[in-house]
Design a protein around this motif. Structure first.
Motif, PDB file in Angstrom:
ATOM      1  N   HIS A   9     -18.015 -26.247 -38.666  1.00 47.36           N
ATOM      2  CA  HIS A   9     -16.726 -26.326 -39.358  1.00 47.36           C
ATOM      3  C   HIS A   9     -16.751 -27.365 -40.485  1.00 47.36           C
ATOM      4  N   SER A  10     -17.874 -27.521 -41.161  1.00 50.59           N
ATOM      5  CA  SER A  10     -17.967 -28.547 -42.211  1.00 50.59           C
ATOM      6  C   SER A  10     -16.918 -28.368 -43.290  1.00 50.59           C
ATOM      7  N   ALA A  11     -16.768 -27.152 -43.803  1.00 52.09           N
ATOM      8  CA  ALA A  11     -15.791 -26.923 -44.872  1.00 52.09           C
ATOM      9  C   ALA A  11     -14.368 -27.133 -44.355  1.00 52.09           C
ATOM     10  N   ALA A  12     -14.056 -26.591 -43.184  1.00 50.64           N
ATOM     11  CA  ALA A  12     -12.716 -26.757 -42.610  1.00 50.64           C
ATOM     12  C   ALA A  12     -12.443 -28.229 -42.306  1.00 50.64           C
ATOM     13  N   SER A  13     -13.442 -28.953 -41.817  1.00 49.67           N
ATOM     14  CA  SER A  13     -13.279 -30.381 -41.537  1.00 49.67           C
ATOM     15  C   SER A  13     -13.005 -31.159 -42.815  1.00 49.67           C
ATOM     16  N   ALA A  14     -13.698 -30.786 -43.886  1.00 52.49           N
ATOM     17  CA  ALA A  14     -13.475 -31.457 -45.174  1.00 52.49           C
ATOM     18  C   ALA A  14     -12.050 -31.219 -45.659  1.00 52.49           C
ATOM     19  N   VAL A  15     -11.571 -29.981 -45.543  1.00 48.61           N
ATOM     20  CA  VAL A  15     -10.207 -29.654 -45.970  1.00 48.61           C
ATOM     21  C   VAL A  15      -9.196 -30.425 -45.127  1.00 48.61           C
ATOM     22  N   CYS A  16      -9.363 -30.395 -43.803  1.00 48.59           N
ATOM     23  CA  CYS A  16      -8.397 -31.075 -42.922  1.00 48.59           C
ATOM     24  C   CYS A  16      -8.404 -32.582 -43.150  1.00 48.59           C
ATOM     25  N   GLY A  17      -9.581 -33.167 -43.270  1.00 44.51           N
ATOM     26  CA  GLY A  17      -9.674 -34.606 -43.503  1.00 44.51           C
ATOM     27  C   GLY A  17      -9.010 -35.019 -44.808  1.00 44.51           C
ATOM     28  N   ALA A  18      -9.272 -34.256 -45.861  1.00 42.20           N
ATOM     29  CA  ALA A  18      -8.669 -34.560 -47.156  1.00 42.20           C
ATOM     30  C   ALA A  18      -7.160 -34.335 -47.122  1.00 42.20           C
ATOM     31  N   ALA A  19      -6.712 -33.265 -46.460  1.00 39.95           N
ATOM     32  CA  ALA A  19      -5.271 -32.986 -46.372  1.00 39.95           C
ATOM     33  C   ALA A  19      -4.553 -34.085 -45.592  1.00 39.95           C
ATOM     34  N   MET A  20      -5.174 -34.580 -44.519  1.00 38.75           N
ATOM     35  CA  MET A  20      -4.567 -35.671 -43.753  1.00 38.75           C
ATOM     36  C   MET A  20      -4.457 -36.929 -44.616  1.00 38.75           C
ATOM     37  N   SER A  21      -5.491 -37.209 -45.387  1.00 39.93           N
ATOM     38  CA  SER A  21      -5.474 -38.377 -46.260  1.00 39.93           C
ATOM     39  C   SER A  21      -4.416 -38.232 -47.354  1.00 39.93           C
ATOM     40  N   MET A  22      -4.302 -37.022 -47.934  1.00 44.67           N
ATOM     41  CA  MET A  22      -3.275 -36.787 -48.938  1.00 44.67           C
ATOM     42  C   MET A  22      -1.889 -36.984 -48.333  1.00 44.67           C
ATOM     43  N   ALA A  23      -1.671 -36.488 -47.129  1.00 42.58           N
ATOM     44  CA  ALA A  23      -0.358 -36.619 -46.487  1.00 42.58           C
ATOM     45  C   ALA A  23      -0.018 -38.094 -46.241  1.00 42.58           C
ATOM     46  N   ARG A  24      -1.001 -38.891 -45.829  1.00 42.58           N
ATOM     47  CA  ARG A  24      -0.739 -40.332 -45.649  1.00 42.58           C
ATOM     48  C   ARG A  24      -0.334 -40.975 -46.972  1.00 42.58           C
TER      49      ARG A  24
END
Length: 189
Positions: A107-122
């Motif tokens: 899930h490298s691509a999905a993990s990258a998207v989720c990690g970046a989205a969480m950071s953007m939300a913060r």
């Protein structure tokens, strides 16, 4: 008295199980930015974004940066489109699948998207907090998008309604997991 009509934005295949169990009247659309019927003409006090994340795939096979870039640009564009209509003291919730956010094989691509989205939300919770708009992230067990998974969608809906409730005005920048007791620990080599 103002009528509370929350919005859920995302692919209907992802949002449908959630829309079906929400207790409130919900406007569901695939895009605020591109659907002229969905362009908010007035006041929105609550909105949730549910981006599609990339499908599982081997790390070695990743070649297209659009796989990662696309969902992140979608999330940014959708929030920018909704922001003029979002009320002061409004609520934004980013909904993400829990497994790739915590790290999962293939899930490298999905993990990258989720990690970046969480950071953007913060970051958005800090930036939009100046306008009394709160931003939170709700991570769900992927079983929620399976119609047979009757326990996850209602639990996610209940948490979403809590974030949307005006009495939750002091809750921002949070990451909440709704996983029905699934292991949320990170995988270790």
């Amino acid at each position: 008295m103002t009528v509370h009509t929350p919005w859920i934005v995302g692919p209907s295949a992802l949002t449908k199980p959630l829309v079906e169990v929400l207790h409130s009247n919900v406007v569901a659309t695939e895009s605020c930015a591109h659907d002229p019927l969905a362009s908010p003409p007035g006041h929105i006090d609550s909105i949730a974004f549910m981006p599609a994340v990339p499908a599982p795939g081997a790390f070695e096979a990743l070649t297209d940066s659009d796989t990662i870039k696309g969902p992140l640009l979608w999330l940014l564009t959708e929030l920018q489109a909704a922001l003029p209509a979002l009320a002061s003291s409004g609520s934004v919730v980013v909904l993400l699948p829990q497994a790739p956010a915590m790290g999962e094989v293939a899930h490298s691509a999905a993990s990258a998207v989720c990690g970046a989205a969480m950071s953007m939300a913060r970051t958005w919770s800090i930036e939009l907090g100046k306008a009394d708009i709160r931003v939170n992230t709700l991570l769900y067990a992927e079983a929620m998008t399976d119609p047979a998974a009757s326990t996850i969608a209602p639990a996610v809906a209940a948490q979403l309604e809590t974030f949307w409730d005006p009495r939750s005005s002091a809750i921002t920048g949070q990451e909440i997991f709704v996983t029905a007791g699934l292991d949320i620990g990170r995988l270790h080599p």
